[in-house]
Design a protein around this motif. Structure first.
Motif, PDB file in Angstrom:
ATOM      1  N   ASN A  46      28.553  41.146  30.603  1.00 31.89           N
ATOM      2  CA  ASN A  46      29.008  40.869  32.195  1.00 31.89           C
ATOM      3  C   ASN A  46      28.638  39.711  33.470  1.00 31.89           C
ATOM      4  N   HIS A  47      28.765  39.480  34.420  1.00 29.83           N
ATOM      5  CA  HIS A  47      28.393  38.068  35.062  1.00 29.83           C
ATOM      6  C   HIS A  47      27.947  38.925  36.068  1.00 29.83           C
ATOM      7  N   PRO A  48      26.966  38.535  37.227  1.00 30.11           N
ATOM      8  CA  PRO A  48      26.261  39.601  37.941  1.00 30.11           C
ATOM      9  C   PRO A  48      26.622  39.106  39.017  1.00 30.11           C
ATOM     10  N   LEU A  49      26.712  36.961  38.799  1.00 34.01           N
ATOM     11  CA  LEU A  49      27.326  36.334  39.823  1.00 34.01           C
ATOM     12  C   LEU A  49      27.943  36.781  40.976  1.00 34.01           C
ATOM     13  N   LEU A  50      28.871  36.658  40.113  1.00 36.07           N
ATOM     14  CA  LEU A  50      30.869  37.139  40.105  1.00 36.07           C
ATOM     15  C   LEU A  50      30.335  38.268  40.703  1.00 36.07           C
ATOM     16  N   SER A  51      29.710  39.512  39.925  1.00 34.17           N
ATOM     17  CA  SER A  51      30.290  40.938  40.340  1.00 34.17           C
ATOM     18  C   SER A  51      29.568  40.832  41.847  1.00 34.17           C
ATOM     19  N   GLU A  52      28.350  40.789  41.848  1.00 37.77           N
ATOM     20  CA  GLU A  52      27.701  40.468  43.647  1.00 37.77           C
ATOM     21  C   GLU A  52      28.952  40.397  44.807  1.00 37.77           C
ATOM     22  N   ALA A  53      29.573  39.125  44.355  1.00 34.45           N
ATOM     23  CA  ALA A  53      30.476  38.176  44.832  1.00 34.45           C
ATOM     24  C   ALA A  53      31.567  39.247  45.066  1.00 34.45           C
ATOM     25  N   ALA A  54      32.300  40.021  44.291  1.00 31.29           N
ATOM     26  CA  ALA A  54      33.104  40.834  44.708  1.00 31.29           C
ATOM     27  C   ALA A  54      33.222  42.662  44.491  1.00 31.29           C
ATOM     28  N   GLY A  55      31.580  42.169  44.779  1.00 30.57           N
ATOM     29  CA  GLY A  55      31.403  43.992  44.937  1.00 30.57           C
ATOM     30  C   GLY A  55      31.397  45.154  43.928  1.00 30.57           C
ATOM     31  N   CYS A  56      32.288  44.933  42.453  1.00 26.96           N
ATOM     32  CA  CYS A  56      31.972  45.326  41.957  1.00 26.96           C
ATOM     33  C   CYS A  56      31.576  44.861  39.887  1.00 26.96           C
ATOM     34  N   ALA A  57      31.549  45.466  39.306  1.00 21.39           N
ATOM     35  CA  ALA A  57      30.904  45.180  38.502  1.00 21.39           C
ATOM     36  C   ALA A  57      32.311  44.240  37.477  1.00 21.39           C
ATOM     37  N   LEU A  58      31.705  43.057  36.843  1.00 20.70           N
ATOM     38  CA  LEU A  58      32.765  42.499  36.563  1.00 20.70           C
ATOM     39  C   LEU A  58      32.142  41.357  35.025  1.00 20.70           C
ATOM     40  N   HIS A  59      33.083  41.790  34.327  1.00 24.88           N
ATOM     41  CA  HIS A  59      32.592  41.143  32.893  1.00 24.88           C
ATOM     42  C   HIS A  59      34.039  40.496  32.214  1.00 24.88           C
ATOM     43  N   LEU A  60      32.937  39.487  31.373  1.00 28.45           N
ATOM     44  CA  LEU A  60      34.353  37.903  30.967  1.00 28.45           C
ATOM     45  C   LEU A  60      33.524  38.346  29.639  1.00 28.45           C
ATOM     46  N   LYS A  61      34.908  37.826  28.844  1.00 26.73           N
ATOM     47  CA  LYS A  61      34.704  37.478  27.296  1.00 26.73           C
ATOM     48  C   LYS A  61      34.727  36.167  27.348  1.00 26.73           C
ATOM     49  N   HIS A  62      33.597  35.391  26.704  1.00 21.82           N
ATOM     50  CA  HIS A  62      33.607  34.353  26.668  1.00 21.82           C
ATOM     51  C   HIS A  62      34.051  33.564  25.113  1.00 21.82           C
ATOM     52  N   GLU A  63      35.591  33.375  25.829  1.00 22.30           N
ATOM     53  CA  GLU A  63      36.071  32.075  24.117  1.00 22.30           C
ATOM     54  C   GLU A  63      35.168  31.923  24.060  1.00 22.30           C
ATOM     55  N   ASN A  64      34.815  30.830  24.792  1.00 20.66           N
ATOM     56  CA  ASN A  64      33.959  29.406  24.323  1.00 20.66           C
ATOM     57  C   ASN A  64      32.636  29.563  23.251  1.00 20.66           C
ATOM     58  N   HIS A  65      32.239  31.504  22.762  1.00 22.20           N
ATOM     59  CA  HIS A  65      31.597  31.510  21.907  1.00 22.20           C
ATOM     60  C   HIS A  65      31.815  31.615  20.578  1.00 22.20           C
ATOM     61  N   LEU A  66      33.525  31.093  20.449  1.00 28.11           N
ATOM     62  CA  LEU A  66      33.988  31.269  20.103  1.00 28.11           C
ATOM     63  C   LEU A  66      34.086  29.694  18.259  1.00 28.11           C
ATOM     64  N   PRO A  67      33.942  29.293  17.353  1.00 24.57           N
ATOM     65  CA  PRO A  67      33.288  28.408  16.331  1.00 24.57           C
ATOM     66  C   PRO A  67      34.058  27.322  16.553  1.00 24.57           C
ATOM     67  N   THR A  68      35.437  27.599  17.617  1.00 25.02           N
ATOM     68  CA  THR A  68      35.880  25.927  17.394  1.00 25.02           C
ATOM     69  C   THR A  68      35.676  25.724  19.547  1.00 25.02           C
ATOM     70  N   GLY A  69      35.321  27.068  20.416  1.00 26.85           N
ATOM     71  CA  GLY A  69      34.569  26.859  21.259  1.00 26.85           C
ATOM     72  C   GLY A  69      35.907  26.732  22.631  1.00 26.85           C
ATOM     73  N   ALA A  70      36.708  27.195  22.175  1.00 32.70           N
ATOM     74  CA  ALA A  70      38.049  27.385  22.985  1.00 32.70           C
ATOM     75  C   ALA A  70      38.637  28.619  22.633  1.00 32.70           C
ATOM     76  N   PHE A  71      39.737  29.444  23.204  1.00 31.27           N
ATOM     77  CA  PHE A  71      40.476  30.515  22.498  1.00 31.27           C
ATOM     78  C   PHE A  71      41.730  30.277  22.107  1.00 31.27           C
ATOM     79  N   LYS A  72      41.794  29.029  22.435  1.00 22.84           N
ATOM     80  CA  LYS A  72      43.182  28.314  22.339  1.00 22.84           C
ATOM     81  C   LYS A  72      43.408  28.682  20.243  1.00 22.84           C
ATOM     82  N   VAL A  73      42.231  28.829  19.544  1.00 20.11           N
ATOM     83  CA  VAL A  73      42.103  28.929  18.088  1.00 20.11           C
ATOM     84  C   VAL A  73      43.159  30.134  18.134  1.00 20.11           C
ATOM     85  N   ARG A  74      42.975  31.699  18.429  1.00 20.72           N
ATOM     86  CA  ARG A  74      43.803  32.644  18.305  1.00 20.72           C
ATOM     87  C   ARG A  74      45.244  32.436  18.584  1.00 20.72           C
TER      88      ARG A  74
END
Length: 90
Positions: A46-74
């Motif tokens: 959940n991303h509280p600041l974006l959720s508040e700004a958008a007026g709805c619950a927003l969730h983000l996938k944090h690909e930077n948490h992968l061992p490589t630090g980027a989604f490109k590995v997939r």
């Protein structure tokens, strides 16, 4: 909104051409490759600041948490899995 540079480089119909090249079978195949890759699943947080700004619950996938630090590995893993079976003969 597409930038002028994107439109000039790929043409105005690039999104439609890109969509036409992706099938549900290709998505399922990529999922199978990635599930067997050993990469951890990416957290959906959940991303509280974006959720508040958008007026709805927003969730983000944090690909930077992968061992490589980027989604490109997939994408790279999926490409190489198909490259070796279709082109490389392995």
């Amino acid at each position: 909104m597409l930038s002028f540079a994107t439109r000039d480089r790929f043409g105005s119909d690039w999104v439609d051409r890109f969509r036409a090249e992706i099938s549900i079978d290709a998505v399922r195949s990529a999922r199978e490759v990635l599930q067997s890759s050993g990469l951890p699943r990416t957290p959906l947080l959940n991303h509280p600041l974006l959720s508040e700004a958008a007026g709805c619950a927003l969730h983000l996938k944090h690909e930077n948490h992968l061992p490589t630090g980027a989604f490109k590995v997939r994408g790279g893993l999926n490409f190489m899995a198909h490259y070796t079976t279709e082109v490389g003969g392995g």
